[in-house]
Design a protein around this motif. Sequence first.
Motif, PDB file in Angstrom:
ATOM      1  N   SER A  32      15.903 -19.367  25.326  1.00 32.81           N
ATOM      2  CA  SER A  32      17.035 -19.741  24.471  1.00 32.81           C
ATOM      3  C   SER A  32      17.298 -18.664  23.426  1.00 32.81           C
ATOM      4  O   SER A  32      18.449 -18.308  23.156  1.00 32.81           O
ATOM      5  CB  SER A  32      16.744 -21.065  23.776  1.00 32.81           C
ATOM      6  OG  SER A  32      16.640 -22.088  24.731  1.00 32.81           O
ATOM      7  N   ASP A  84      23.033 -22.832  28.660  1.00 35.34           N
ATOM      8  CA  ASP A  84      21.639 -23.125  28.307  1.00 35.34           C
ATOM      9  C   ASP A  84      21.237 -24.453  28.930  1.00 35.34           C
ATOM     10  O   ASP A  84      21.637 -25.510  28.454  1.00 35.34           O
ATOM     11  CB  ASP A  84      21.484 -23.163  26.789  1.00 35.34           C
ATOM     12  CG  ASP A  84      20.010 -23.150  26.363  1.00 35.34           C
ATOM     13  OD1 ASP A  84      19.139 -23.202  27.255  1.00 35.34           O
ATOM     14  OD2 ASP A  84      19.750 -23.087  25.147  1.00 35.34           O
ATOM     15  N   GLU A  85      20.472 -24.381  30.014  1.00 36.34           N
ATOM     16  CA  GLU A  85      20.043 -25.581  30.739  1.00 36.34           C
ATOM     17  C   GLU A  85      21.203 -26.551  30.961  1.00 36.34           C
ATOM     18  O   GLU A  85      21.122 -27.706  30.554  1.00 36.34           O
ATOM     19  CB  GLU A  85      18.921 -26.289  29.970  1.00 36.34           C
ATOM     20  CG  GLU A  85      17.851 -25.305  29.543  1.00 36.34           C
ATOM     21  CD  GLU A  85      16.451 -25.797  29.815  1.00 36.34           C
ATOM     22  OE1 GLU A  85      16.327 -26.843  30.475  1.00 36.34           O
ATOM     23  OE2 GLU A  85      15.503 -25.120  29.386  1.00 36.34           O
TER      24      GLU A  85
HETATM   25 MG   LIG Z   1      15.111 -23.564  25.319  1.00 35.02          MG
END
Ligand SMILES: [Mg+2]
Lengths: 253, 828
Positions: free
Chosen positions: A57, A176-177
């Motif tokens: 991240s 992000d995911e």
């Molecule tokens: Mg993360």
Amino acid sequence: MTVIETRSEAPPAVVARGLTKVYGTGDARVHALRGVDVAFATGDFTAIMGPSGSGKSTLMHCLAGLDTVTSGSVRVGDVELTGLSDKQLTRLRRDRIGFIFQAFNLLPTLTAEQNIRLPLEIAGRQADEVLFERVVQTVGLKDRLRHKPAELSGGQQQRVAVARALISKPQVIFADEPTGNLDSRSGAEVLSFLRTSVRELGQTIVMVTHDPMAASYANRVIFLRDGALVTELHQPTPQSVLDTLVKLEASAC
Amino acid sequence: MLKTTLAGLRAHKLRLLLTSLAITLGVGFIAGTFVLTDTMQAGFSQKVTAEADKIAVAVTPKDPEATLSRKDLEKVRAVPGVREAQGLVRAAVPLLGKDGKAVGSSPTTGVNVLTGELGRVTVTSGTAPAADGEAVLDENTAKAQGLKVGDTITVLDKDGGRHRLKLVGLIDPGVDQELAYTGAVGFTTATALRLSGAPGFAEIDVAGADPAALKAALARALGSQATVRTGEELAAALARQAGVDTEFLTMGLLLFGLVAMLVAALVIYNTFNILVAQRTKEMALLRCIGAGRGQVFGSVLLESAVVGLISSAAGLAVGYGLGALALAVLGALDTPLPTDAAASLSMRTIVLGLAIGLVVTVAAAVLPARAATRVAPVAALRTQVEEQTFRTGVLRAVFAALFVAAGLGVTAWGVTMRPGERTSLLTVMAGGALTFLAVLILGPVLVKPLSAAVGWVPRRLFGVPGRLAVDNSGRNPRRAATTTVALTVGVTLMTLISVLTASARASLDARLDKQFPVDYMLMTQSRESAIPRSVAEGLRARPEFASVVQIREAEARSGERTVIAGTYHGPVKPALKAGSLSQLGPGTVVLSGFQAKELGVRVGQSVPLTTKKAGTVSLRVVAVVDEQSSELPPVTLAEDAFDRYFGKVPDAQVFVKIKDGVPEDRARELVDAAAQPYPTVQVSSSTEVRGEFDEALDMMFKIITGLLGLAILISLLGIANTLSLSVHERTRESALLRALGLTRPQLRGMLSVEALVLGLIGALVGVVLGLAYGWAALQTLMAQTAFEVPLLQIALFVAMSGLAGVLAAVLPARRAARASIVGALAAS
Ligand SMILES: [Mg+2]
Ligand SMILES: Nc1ncnc2c1ncn2[C@@H]1O[C@H](COP(=O)(O)OP(=O)(O)O)[C@@H](O)[C@H]1O
């Protein structure tokens, strides 16, 4: 094959050199990134993988101009990010970058359509209506445009987020995911839309994930461990990604 | 549970700070009121007690109009045990200013300055008058007239004769309100009696050893015409009188304090509601681990009690400061109030302040606490925060309908009642309270459409941030409604007051224009018939004036009642209620509406009038005039008849109207010149009257709006509070917007617009209510009053409310804009 040829000739969409990020001071110092060198080719779909806490991240935030770097440089297109003011960074995100987060991607007060058009409206740009139709069609939201996020399922919400990221034709989309909160079927849907947008629209996408299945939708997977780039795979399959991960875990112990 | 609550308080202390401030300000105002009036009361008591300590017994006439004679004084002096006795003189002795005209709007009061044992007057510089040609003045009058010890002053005796005296000292009139108003000029007793022509003394002060015994002896000696009191009793009576005055002030100020507390209660209610909503998870977790509903309820109430207590205590400190500040300001303004006593925080103030703050805070937190008990334990497990939805419930609809109907009904009833009576005003006020409750209930329903309407412009003006802001303002209708209603209270009252003052002004203007069409009015300082007729006759002969009307008055009796009889000379056109003025002649009379009602007669009936020269005559009523729009005496006779009954009385008033085209300066010069030889004759122009009235209205308006400002300030704290709590709730949303390219200034602007919309909604509802109830109140005050809407002022209120809202958003907006995007995204 011809597609890949043109891709390699274009300049990379995002380049990071010697990227270092340190959180905190003194005893609480955490080296989240330790000199990462990486480039993301225009029109490529890259997945970033690594164990939890490996800096995925953080890397994405630094590449996207959401966070400042401790040292090193980041270029998005022809713009050097280090040294830009908050205002210039905001401008850059607005005009060149698209985002898809794991959750809470949408403003609850706006309808799906308003959410999709939001980045363009913030930028004061006209939407490309042909593209809008095509994107909405592709992600299958035609009859959900007037709904508020609360009236949409998790998968539908993420598809709205994908449509929103695509509509402004950004230089790069950071995700992000994006499928972290979805069941496997909805997740697969969202991922195939991402892959389609890369193939058909030439969109550049950088996606953080910890799911080997999700990573296999990308053309390339890079692996992080303890804030450093350790290896990468091209044209990955779920199995090859899993094998690499297992190897990484083993060598860490 | 106590530990959890206290830990929670510490964690939320910043958020609770604004709430505390609301209570602190409200309690501070109330406590400040008490500090101010208590201190003033204590000062009064101190002063009168100090003065009364010097005397053993005070004798005053039973009838306040009467006086005690020299013979009474001799009688007092003859009573055994009386060491010394002196009479106090108190009668008009006009002081002339440097322009040769009597000073002030009423004549200066002449007093005798006693020295020695019974000397109650404080000489602040120079000496007390010791000889015939010496005088002293009160400090304020001396300052205003530019006189100092050693100067020569001129006063008029009761026949208008001028006397020049040497100013030998200055005195402090103390807390005597009458002396402070008229100004005081002091002489020796003999001079005071001679100049004022007073038939006797207003009071006889006695020094002696045993006050109680003296009192009894004096009462026996003087009989039933006199009131005899000991010095202590006199002091108590004077202090009580002052107490009544300070009580008025206390009540008036407390009214504003209560409004402030009401607003504070709304702010507290809202804050606790939001806090409870934000802590749903925390509450649910507590429930999960076994806390009962009662415990959750108790923990919220306990939190409110701690907040209430701490902020009330702070409020007491603020109140003490406010009280001391008000005293300092009043002292600096030379008001005749005892402001030099040290400000004191009495036990009653402390108890009341703490109690009010505590009760209001806890009461306002009861509903939110009840809401907290409804949180299901399972809520702890939900991940997504639910968007607050609001549906108009049946119960709400029924209650709203009930209150609207009741409010409007009661108001309409009050409006249709006979104007000028207290019940009608009270009825309208009750209707207003009911309507306000209806607005409170309907608030959440009204917010959405109102924010859409108010937001129409900002939505188009400020692009995406503007649109999002307008949406956000109506997003949580319940919260927005309570926030704005707090502001509505202040704006309603402001609008009401501004409508009332504007209408009063308009009514006076209309009255001056229509029924009192004069340019100048002459009257004497003492309001008596004392303007020589030659003044009006001289003016009438001049070509510069269109009309000159003379009014003469004399006291007479009609049966048991004392009435003011009078006549006029010159053209008058009073508004008639019945009959006609043309029949006024010998044996007939015109009455004012009030007088006719008091005597119980109508046109055609007869009234008896006991005159000075012609005994009792019977007069037939030929007309009744509206006294609100006429300057005629209550009992108006024909000129000849009046002269026959009362003799050649001088004029009491002269009204002069300029001929068209004559410059005002020139006319004024002529009128002034005509009045110049008569020091007590005062000239006023209608412009001056208007100006004075305007000034008085402006002053009142400023004081009231200043006091209402507190309620508005508290409601702004409420807006700031709501916004900062909303900002906190929308941390993720703000981060998302920033990631998508909203700049910091745009995010700040978004919150400002949201606050602007909230402020405007509150102001608009307030303006509508204020206008409606301003109109309704006018209907109950007087018949035929003009309803004037001060558009500019009201537009200003609305604009200021919007601006104030934006100001309230400054801090929350800064916090939102400063938050790091990454940090906010991580905190899910
Ligand atoms: Mg993360
Ligand atoms: N704001 C922060 N302050 C301090 N340390 C942080 C912060 N954000 C991340 N870290 C640390 O940096 C490292 C990398 O975090 P992150 O990039 O979130 O990893 P990943 O996304 O791969 O799980 C972790 O050790 C994490 O604890």
